[in-house]
Design a protein around this motif. Structure first.
Motif, PDB file in Angstrom:
ATOM      1  N   TYR A   1     -13.259  -9.916 -36.060  1.00 22.21           N
ATOM      2  CA  TYR A   1     -14.516  -8.949 -36.383  1.00 22.21           C
ATOM      3  C   TYR A   1     -15.014  -8.196 -34.873  1.00 22.21           C
ATOM      4  O   TYR A   1     -14.663  -9.078 -34.172  1.00 22.21           O
ATOM      5  CB  TYR A   1     -15.580  -9.740 -36.973  1.00 22.21           C
ATOM      6  N   LEU A   2     -15.649  -7.138 -35.175  1.00 19.33           N
ATOM      7  CA  LEU A   2     -16.358  -6.775 -33.968  1.00 19.33           C
ATOM      8  C   LEU A   2     -17.717  -6.500 -34.226  1.00 19.33           C
ATOM      9  O   LEU A   2     -18.136  -5.410 -35.061  1.00 19.33           O
ATOM     10  CB  LEU A   2     -15.504  -5.556 -33.419  1.00 19.33           C
ATOM     11  N   GLN A   3     -18.780  -7.419 -33.995  1.00 17.62           N
ATOM     12  CA  GLN A   3     -20.104  -7.158 -34.118  1.00 17.62           C
ATOM     13  C   GLN A   3     -20.603  -6.204 -33.063  1.00 17.62           C
ATOM     14  O   GLN A   3     -20.523  -6.676 -31.864  1.00 17.62           O
ATOM     15  CB  GLN A   3     -20.869  -8.258 -34.390  1.00 17.62           C
ATOM     16  N   MET A   4     -21.063  -5.014 -33.296  1.00 18.14           N
ATOM     17  CA  MET A   4     -21.389  -3.819 -32.432  1.00 18.14           C
ATOM     18  C   MET A   4     -23.065  -3.911 -32.463  1.00 18.14           C
ATOM     19  O   MET A   4     -23.405  -3.316 -33.679  1.00 18.14           O
ATOM     20  CB  MET A   4     -20.792  -2.619 -32.542  1.00 18.14           C
ATOM     21  N   ASN A   5     -23.603  -4.158 -31.508  1.00 20.53           N
ATOM     22  CA  ASN A   5     -25.197  -4.072 -31.614  1.00 20.53           C
ATOM     23  C   ASN A   5     -25.549  -3.070 -30.540  1.00 20.53           C
ATOM     24  O   ASN A   5     -25.005  -2.804 -29.599  1.00 20.53           O
ATOM     25  CB  ASN A   5     -25.926  -5.191 -31.300  1.00 20.53           C
TER      26      ASN A   5
ATOM     27  N   THR B   1     -12.532 -11.592 -23.931  1.00 15.95           N
ATOM     28  CA  THR B   1     -12.911 -10.773 -22.978  1.00 15.95           C
ATOM     29  C   THR B   1     -13.292  -9.456 -23.441  1.00 15.95           C
ATOM     30  O   THR B   1     -13.140  -9.057 -24.670  1.00 15.95           O
ATOM     31  CB  THR B   1     -11.398 -10.312 -22.180  1.00 15.95           C
ATOM     32  N   TYR B   2     -13.993  -8.744 -22.608  1.00 12.43           N
ATOM     33  CA  TYR B   2     -15.022  -7.726 -23.085  1.00 12.43           C
ATOM     34  C   TYR B   2     -14.640  -6.496 -21.846  1.00 12.43           C
ATOM     35  O   TYR B   2     -14.830  -6.801 -20.702  1.00 12.43           O
ATOM     36  CB  TYR B   2     -16.338  -7.658 -23.375  1.00 12.43           C
ATOM     37  N   LYS B   3     -14.806  -5.473 -22.445  1.00 13.46           N
ATOM     38  CA  LYS B   3     -14.893  -4.212 -21.339  1.00 13.46           C
ATOM     39  C   LYS B   3     -16.163  -4.171 -20.736  1.00 13.46           C
ATOM     40  O   LYS B   3     -17.235  -4.535 -21.491  1.00 13.46           O
ATOM     41  CB  LYS B   3     -14.867  -2.963 -22.142  1.00 13.46           C
ATOM     42  N   ASP B   4     -16.504  -3.957 -19.551  1.00  8.91           N
ATOM     43  CA  ASP B   4     -17.657  -4.003 -18.999  1.00  8.91           C
ATOM     44  C   ASP B   4     -18.833  -3.359 -19.651  1.00  8.91           C
ATOM     45  O   ASP B   4     -20.032  -3.973 -19.855  1.00  8.91           O
ATOM     46  CB  ASP B   4     -17.595  -3.584 -17.569  1.00  8.91           C
ATOM     47  N   SER B   5     -18.613  -2.252 -20.250  1.00  9.77           N
ATOM     48  CA  SER B   5     -19.687  -1.347 -20.821  1.00  9.77           C
ATOM     49  C   SER B   5     -20.304  -1.984 -22.015  1.00  9.77           C
ATOM     50  O   SER B   5     -21.323  -1.501 -22.574  1.00  9.77           O
ATOM     51  CB  SER B   5     -19.305   0.028 -20.811  1.00  9.77           C
ATOM     52  N   VAL B   6     -19.572  -2.884 -22.686  1.00  7.72           N
ATOM     53  CA  VAL B   6     -20.088  -3.332 -23.951  1.00  7.72           C
ATOM     54  C   VAL B   6     -20.463  -4.892 -24.124  1.00  7.72           C
ATOM     55  O   VAL B   6     -20.848  -5.534 -25.065  1.00  7.72           O
ATOM     56  CB  VAL B   6     -19.013  -3.308 -25.097  1.00  7.72           C
ATOM     57  N   LYS B   7     -20.397  -5.467 -22.607  1.00 10.08           N
ATOM     58  CA  LYS B   7     -20.611  -6.877 -22.571  1.00 10.08           C
ATOM     59  C   LYS B   7     -22.332  -6.923 -22.983  1.00 10.08           C
ATOM     60  O   LYS B   7     -22.943  -6.058 -22.440  1.00 10.08           O
ATOM     61  CB  LYS B   7     -20.598  -7.420 -21.114  1.00 10.08           C
ATOM     62  N   GLY B   8     -22.502  -8.139 -23.753  1.00 14.01           N
ATOM     63  CA  GLY B   8     -23.759  -8.124 -24.130  1.00 14.01           C
ATOM     64  C   GLY B   8     -24.489  -7.086 -25.376  1.00 14.01           C
ATOM     65  O   GLY B   8     -25.221  -7.596 -25.895  1.00 14.01           O
ATOM     66  N   ARG B   9     -23.415  -6.564 -25.611  1.00 15.82           N
ATOM     67  CA  ARG B   9     -23.956  -5.667 -26.959  1.00 15.82           C
ATOM     68  C   ARG B   9     -22.990  -5.935 -28.033  1.00 15.82           C
ATOM     69  O   ARG B   9     -23.320  -5.985 -29.241  1.00 15.82           O
ATOM     70  CB  ARG B   9     -23.863  -4.052 -26.608  1.00 15.82           C
ATOM     71  N   PHE B  10     -21.496  -6.139 -27.714  1.00 16.44           N
ATOM     72  CA  PHE B  10     -20.496  -6.550 -28.733  1.00 16.44           C
ATOM     73  C   PHE B  10     -20.153  -7.957 -28.585  1.00 16.44           C
ATOM     74  O   PHE B  10     -20.150  -8.423 -27.495  1.00 16.44           O
ATOM     75  CB  PHE B  10     -19.182  -5.534 -28.533  1.00 16.44           C
ATOM     76  N   THR B  11     -19.774  -8.305 -29.886  1.00 17.99           N
ATOM     77  CA  THR B  11     -19.315  -9.958 -29.785  1.00 17.99           C
ATOM     78  C   THR B  11     -17.915  -9.738 -30.812  1.00 17.99           C
ATOM     79  O   THR B  11     -18.025  -9.055 -31.916  1.00 17.99           O
ATOM     80  CB  THR B  11     -20.122 -10.761 -30.376  1.00 17.99           C
ATOM     81  N   ILE B  12     -16.931 -10.173 -30.228  1.00 14.56           N
ATOM     82  CA  ILE B  12     -15.659 -10.297 -31.167  1.00 14.56           C
ATOM     83  C   ILE B  12     -15.586 -11.849 -31.589  1.00 14.56           C
ATOM     84  O   ILE B  12     -15.974 -12.758 -30.854  1.00 14.56           O
ATOM     85  CB  ILE B  12     -14.539 -10.179 -30.369  1.00 14.56           C
TER      86      ILE B  12
ATOM     87  N   THR C   1      -3.010 -12.851 -29.970  1.00 16.19           N
ATOM     88  CA  THR C   1      -4.229 -12.364 -29.372  1.00 16.19           C
ATOM     89  C   THR C   1      -4.360 -11.334 -30.518  1.00 16.19           C
ATOM     90  O   THR C   1      -3.579 -10.489 -31.029  1.00 16.19           O
ATOM     91  CB  THR C   1      -4.059 -11.572 -28.137  1.00 16.19           C
ATOM     92  N   MET C   2      -5.540 -11.033 -30.834  1.00 20.90           N
ATOM     93  CA  MET C   2      -6.342  -9.978 -31.542  1.00 20.90           C
ATOM     94  C   MET C   2      -7.422  -9.329 -30.767  1.00 20.90           C
ATOM     95  O   MET C   2      -7.982  -9.781 -30.188  1.00 20.90           O
ATOM     96  CB  MET C   2      -6.757 -10.395 -32.876  1.00 20.90           C
ATOM     97  N   GLY C   3      -7.430  -8.103 -31.114  1.00 23.88           N
ATOM     98  CA  GLY C   3      -8.276  -7.191 -30.104  1.00 23.88           C
ATOM     99  C   GLY C   3      -8.685  -5.921 -30.876  1.00 23.88           C
ATOM    100  O   GLY C   3      -8.378  -5.644 -32.002  1.00 23.88           O
TER     101      GLY C   3
END
Length: 119
Positions: free
Chosen positions: A78-82, A57-68, A33-35
């Motif tokens: 990688y973590l793409q944060m929009n 999996t994602y924390k609820d508050s970042v769903k739809g905005r962040f992509t791992i 696992t990487m996170g």
């Protein structure tokens, strides 16, 4: 010996984007696992997103905005944060659960990279 080096943080305005990277190196047999975790001042470290061969999996508050995402050939995550928000401000830490050359399995941490969202 295993080392995780994370990078890509910085100062960005609300609504902006950043891409974090984390490369694992050393005597690695297998990465499970990487996170990405984050820790804001005065708060506990929390899991933001994680990825395995079975999915992410994602924390609820970042769903739809962040992509791992993950590059297995290069042991990189990688973590793409929009659409970043001020509440995303924190030190972001990479984590990897892996098997070393001695066949032992444990977690490793990157040194952390600061993300600041402010106008």
């Amino acid at each position: 010996q295993v080392q995780l080096v994370d990078s890509g943080g910085g100062l960005v305005q609300p609504g902006g984007s950043l891409r974090l990277s984390c490369a694992a190196s050393g005597s690695i047999r297998r990465i499970y696992t990487m996170g990405w975790y984050r820790q804001a001042p005065g708060k506990q470290r929390e899991l933001v997103a994680s990825i395995t061969s079975g999915g992410s999996t994602y924390k609820d508050s970042v769903k739809g905005r962040f992509t791992i995402s993950r590059d297995n050939a290069n042991n990189t995550v990688y973590l793409q944060m929009n659409s970043l928000k001020p509440e995303d401000t924190a030190v972001y830490y990479c984590n990897a659960d892996l098997q070393g050359s001695d066949y032992s399995q444990r977690g490793y941490w990157g040194q952390g990279t600061q993300v600041t969202v402010s106008s």
